[in-house]
Scaffold this active site. Sequence first.
Site, mmCIF file in Angstrom:
data_model
loop_
_atom_site.group_PDB
_atom_site.id
_atom_site.type_symbol
_atom_site.label_atom_id
_atom_site.label_comp_id
_atom_site.label_asym_id
_atom_site.label_seq_id
_atom_site.Cartn_x
_atom_site.Cartn_y
_atom_site.Cartn_z
ATOM 1 N N TYR A 165 17.129 -7.071 -23.314
ATOM 2 C CA TYR A 165 17.619 -7.406 -24.662
ATOM 3 C C TYR A 165 18.056 -6.148 -25.412
ATOM 4 O O TYR A 165 19.139 -6.088 -25.998
ATOM 5 C CB TYR A 165 16.509 -8.128 -25.430
ATOM 6 N N ARG A 191 -0.561 -7.108 -26.569
ATOM 7 C CA ARG A 191 0.448 -7.563 -25.604
ATOM 8 C C ARG A 191 1.001 -6.375 -24.810
ATOM 9 O O ARG A 191 1.173 -5.288 -25.367
ATOM 10 C CB ARG A 191 1.623 -8.178 -26.364
ATOM 11 N N GLY A 250 3.412 -3.861 -23.533
ATOM 12 C CA GLY A 250 4.669 -3.313 -24.076
ATOM 13 C C GLY A 250 4.755 -3.355 -25.595
ATOM 14 O O GLY A 250 5.762 -2.926 -26.162
ATOM 15 N N LYS A 278 21.763 -4.906 -26.742
ATOM 16 C CA LYS A 278 22.092 -4.570 -28.140
ATOM 17 C C LYS A 278 22.713 -3.182 -28.222
ATOM 18 O O LYS A 278 23.671 -2.958 -28.961
ATOM 19 C CB LYS A 278 20.823 -4.645 -29.013
ATOM 20 N N VAL A 293 6.155 -12.941 -35.921
ATOM 21 C CA VAL A 293 4.760 -13.148 -36.284
ATOM 22 C C VAL A 293 4.613 -13.878 -37.627
ATOM 23 O O VAL A 293 3.700 -14.693 -37.807
ATOM 24 C CB VAL A 293 3.986 -11.797 -36.272
ATOM 25 N N ILE A 307 -4.529 -12.534 -33.382
ATOM 26 C CA ILE A 307 -3.958 -11.196 -33.541
ATOM 27 C C ILE A 307 -4.109 -10.468 -32.209
ATOM 28 O O ILE A 307 -5.194 -10.458 -31.625
ATOM 29 C CB ILE A 307 -4.648 -10.440 -34.699
ATOM 30 N N GLY A 328 19.703 -22.340 -32.215
ATOM 31 C CA GLY A 328 19.960 -22.736 -33.603
ATOM 32 C C GLY A 328 19.885 -24.246 -33.762
ATOM 33 O O GLY A 328 19.777 -24.983 -32.790
HETATM 34 P P1 NAD Z 1 18.438 -17.403 -33.819
HETATM 35 O O1 NAD Z 1 18.022 -17.728 -32.426
HETATM 36 O O2 NAD Z 1 17.931 -18.242 -34.914
HETATM 37 O O3 NAD Z 1 20.027 -17.308 -33.915
HETATM 38 C C1 NAD Z 1 20.879 -17.051 -32.804
HETATM 39 C C2 NAD Z 1 21.962 -18.115 -32.816
HETATM 40 O O4 NAD Z 1 22.902 -17.846 -31.760
HETATM 41 C C3 NAD Z 1 21.407 -19.527 -32.549
HETATM 42 O O5 NAD Z 1 21.902 -20.408 -33.532
HETATM 43 C C4 NAD Z 1 21.931 -19.876 -31.163
HETATM 44 O O6 NAD Z 1 22.095 -21.256 -30.971
HETATM 45 C C5 NAD Z 1 23.222 -19.090 -31.114
HETATM 46 N N1 NAD Z 1 23.668 -18.771 -29.743
HETATM 47 C C6 NAD Z 1 22.925 -18.280 -28.724
HETATM 48 N N2 NAD Z 1 23.684 -18.124 -27.627
HETATM 49 C C7 NAD Z 1 24.941 -18.517 -27.960
HETATM 50 C C8 NAD Z 1 26.166 -18.605 -27.248
HETATM 51 N N3 NAD Z 1 26.249 -18.263 -25.946
HETATM 52 N N4 NAD Z 1 27.268 -19.042 -27.890
HETATM 53 C C9 NAD Z 1 27.201 -19.421 -29.193
HETATM 54 N N5 NAD Z 1 26.054 -19.380 -29.912
HETATM 55 C C10 NAD Z 1 24.936 -18.940 -29.306
HETATM 56 O O7 NAD Z 1 18.016 -15.864 -34.046
HETATM 57 P P2 NAD Z 1 18.096 -14.955 -35.344
HETATM 58 O O8 NAD Z 1 16.743 -14.401 -35.547
HETATM 59 O O9 NAD Z 1 18.802 -15.646 -36.443
HETATM 60 O O10 NAD Z 1 19.013 -13.760 -34.792
HETATM 61 C C11 NAD Z 1 20.347 -13.553 -35.206
HETATM 62 C C12 NAD Z 1 20.805 -12.207 -34.670
HETATM 63 O O11 NAD Z 1 19.988 -11.166 -35.232
HETATM 64 C C13 NAD Z 1 20.686 -12.059 -33.161
HETATM 65 O O12 NAD Z 1 21.797 -11.339 -32.678
HETATM 66 C C14 NAD Z 1 19.411 -11.258 -32.985
HETATM 67 O O13 NAD Z 1 19.416 -10.527 -31.774
HETATM 68 C C15 NAD Z 1 19.459 -10.358 -34.196
HETATM 69 N N6 NAD Z 1 18.156 -9.832 -34.612
HETATM 70 C C16 NAD Z 1 17.209 -10.656 -35.132
HETATM 71 C C17 NAD Z 1 15.986 -10.110 -35.535
HETATM 72 C C18 NAD Z 1 14.904 -10.958 -36.153
HETATM 73 O O14 NAD Z 1 13.861 -10.391 -36.556
HETATM 74 N N7 NAD Z 1 15.066 -12.265 -36.290
HETATM 75 C C19 NAD Z 1 15.731 -8.749 -35.371
HETATM 76 C C20 NAD Z 1 16.721 -7.947 -34.808
HETATM 77 C C21 NAD Z 1 17.946 -8.487 -34.460
HETATM 78 C C1 UD1 Z 2 10.303 -7.427 -32.523
HETATM 79 C C2 UD1 Z 2 11.314 -8.433 -32.036
HETATM 80 C C3 UD1 Z 2 11.654 -8.153 -30.618
HETATM 81 C C4 UD1 Z 2 12.076 -6.711 -30.434
HETATM 82 C C5 UD1 Z 2 11.026 -5.766 -30.992
HETATM 83 C C6 UD1 Z 2 11.574 -4.353 -30.955
HETATM 84 C C7 UD1 Z 2 10.970 -10.458 -33.304
HETATM 85 C C8 UD1 Z 2 10.433 -11.843 -33.306
HETATM 86 N N1 UD1 Z 2 10.780 -9.748 -32.172
HETATM 87 O O1 UD1 Z 2 9.105 -7.585 -31.803
HETATM 88 O O2 UD1 Z 2 12.740 -8.977 -30.293
HETATM 89 O O3 UD1 Z 2 12.216 -6.405 -29.078
HETATM 90 O O4 UD1 Z 2 10.782 -6.122 -32.355
HETATM 91 O O5 UD1 Z 2 10.903 -3.479 -31.757
HETATM 92 O O6 UD1 Z 2 11.574 -10.012 -34.244
HETATM 93 N N2 UD1 Z 2 1.492 -10.673 -33.226
HETATM 94 C C9 UD1 Z 2 0.200 -11.154 -33.385
HETATM 95 N N3 UD1 Z 2 0.024 -12.498 -33.349
HETATM 96 C C10 UD1 Z 2 1.038 -13.386 -33.148
HETATM 97 C C11 UD1 Z 2 2.351 -12.894 -32.985
HETATM 98 C C12 UD1 Z 2 2.546 -11.525 -33.016
HETATM 99 O O7 UD1 Z 2 -0.740 -10.388 -33.530
HETATM 100 O O8 UD1 Z 2 0.795 -14.597 -33.139
HETATM 101 C C13 UD1 Z 2 1.720 -9.232 -33.297
HETATM 102 C C14 UD1 Z 2 2.487 -8.694 -32.104
HETATM 103 O O9 UD1 Z 2 1.638 -8.404 -31.035
HETATM 104 C C15 UD1 Z 2 3.117 -7.448 -32.729
HETATM 105 C C16 UD1 Z 2 3.368 -7.854 -34.182
HETATM 106 O O10 UD1 Z 2 2.517 -8.977 -34.436
HETATM 107 O O11 UD1 Z 2 2.236 -6.371 -32.685
HETATM 108 C C17 UD1 Z 2 4.792 -8.260 -34.471
HETATM 109 O O12 UD1 Z 2 5.178 -9.201 -33.480
HETATM 110 P P1 UD1 Z 2 6.645 -9.887 -33.452
HETATM 111 O O13 UD1 Z 2 6.888 -10.600 -34.706
HETATM 112 O O14 UD1 Z 2 6.717 -10.640 -32.180
HETATM 113 O O15 UD1 Z 2 7.650 -8.667 -33.463
HETATM 114 P P2 UD1 Z 2 7.761 -7.346 -32.560
HETATM 115 O O16 UD1 Z 2 6.682 -7.259 -31.545
HETATM 116 O O17 UD1 Z 2 7.901 -6.218 -33.518
#
Ligand code: NAD
Ligand code: UD1
Length: 326
Positions: free
Chosen positions: A147, A274, A276, A151, A191, A207, A41
């Site tokens: 990961y 990619r 997986g 969760k 993405v 892509i 963050g």
């Molecule tokens: P982010 O990396 O922007 O936010 C995570 C925050 O947690 C950061 O500010 C980081 O500094 C803080 N952090 C990490 N380790 C820490 C620790 N040990 N102690 C205190 N703070 C710590 O990511 P985000 O996308 O905002 O994700 C927020 C939550 O949502 C996460 O739990 C993530 O797993 C979950 N999530 C996000 C997505 C997505 O698409 N972004 C999808 C599914 C779940």
């Molecule tokens: C997301 C989560 C990941 C989680 C997974 C579970 C994010 C960033 N990642 O992965 O933590 O384990 O869901 O379902 O939220 N792509 C491109 N070009 C790029 C980047 C990505 O083609 O430059 C493609 C990827 O190969 C994928 C798709 O776009 O097919 C989405 O990618 P991404 O945003 O990384 O998310 P997830 O793979 O769904």
Amino acid sequence: MSIAFNKALVTGGAGFIGSHLVEALVAEDCEVIVLDNLSSGRLSNLEPLKDRITFYQGDIREREALDKAAKGCAVIFHLAAVVAVQQTIDHPVESAKVNDIGTLNVLETARANNAQRVVLSSSCAVYGDDPRLPKTETMTPKPTSPYAVHKLSAEHHARIYSELYGLKTVSLRYFNVFGPRQDPASPYSGVISIFMTRAVLNQAPLIYGDGNQTRDFVYVKDVVNANLLAAGMNDPQGSIFNIGTGSQVTINRLWELIASLSGASNQPGYKPARDGDILHSFAGMDYTKSVLKFNPDVSLEQGLDMTFEWYRGQVTDDRGGQGTEG
Ligand code: NAD
Ligand code: UD1
């Protein structure tokens, strides 16, 4: 949305989703405490709010830091995590200390401080590569990364804290979240953050695969609303909800939409899929709609529009997320 509590802790509040949640809570006149170790963050995410919140730079691995931050908080929104899947693969033990033990610390802190509720950020990653669609909460999870295991384990811990200790908990399984402030810095960033940066810089995106894979993209403000609903819902007992939109879009179409916003004329480059990478993903939303009463408000097009405006204002250098690869 009006809220029924007046003090909340947001772990990970300096992150992408956390900072939007903090903003919404402050707008509701809630006293907000943020605990974040700034590992992914940024303080700049909270800059406009800095005089209206209490920020602790601290770690969820440390109970003392959590206890101090959680004092008097009715609700704990737990977002802090090691979010980079690859990092959890490379460092399974260290990341489990944050995602697994850190979550237990949060739950213990909530219990010790008589918090009314904990809202946990989980992920659609728990569904793994199960090909059935849509993904519904009743499916048996099949995590394929540390990961995702963290969760799922966090969800179970939250549920048993509900059953054993009467702590009210809700877990939200976010699908692919997007919006302003999502960090495009790594090739494994979301993405949309990468494509936005590419579009603003007038560079071609990469892509992976044929681009016909699909995802369910949910706008960050909707995810915030889901958190607020989860904080206010009646009598949660370790409940688990999908947070998505229930629709899917191909990655090819996603680039077309972003390119049309920016006027970018670059054709994408294609690379092998990619390892997986799952092909298709979208959320079954029936349970979430009927019980949590959550309905996403923002369409993909509206969300992309707002997100593009933000990236356009931000991108001044050549950070494209895909480094020199493309
Ligand atoms: P982010 O990396 O922007 O936010 C995570 C925050 O947690 C950061 O500010 C980081 O500094 C803080 N952090 C990490 N380790 C820490 C620790 N040990 N102690 C205190 N703070 C710590 O990511 P985000 O996308 O905002 O994700 C927020 C939550 O949502 C996460 O739990 C993530 O797993 C979950 N999530 C996000 C997505 C997505 O698409 N972004 C999808 C599914 C779940
Ligand atoms: C997301 C989560 C990941 C989680 C997974 C579970 C994010 C960033 N990642 O992965 O933590 O384990 O869901 O379902 O939220 N792509 C491109 N070009 C790029 C980047 C990505 O083609 O430059 C493609 C990827 O190969 C994928 C798709 O776009 O097919 C989405 O990618 P991404 O945003 O990384 O998310 P997830 O793979 O769904």
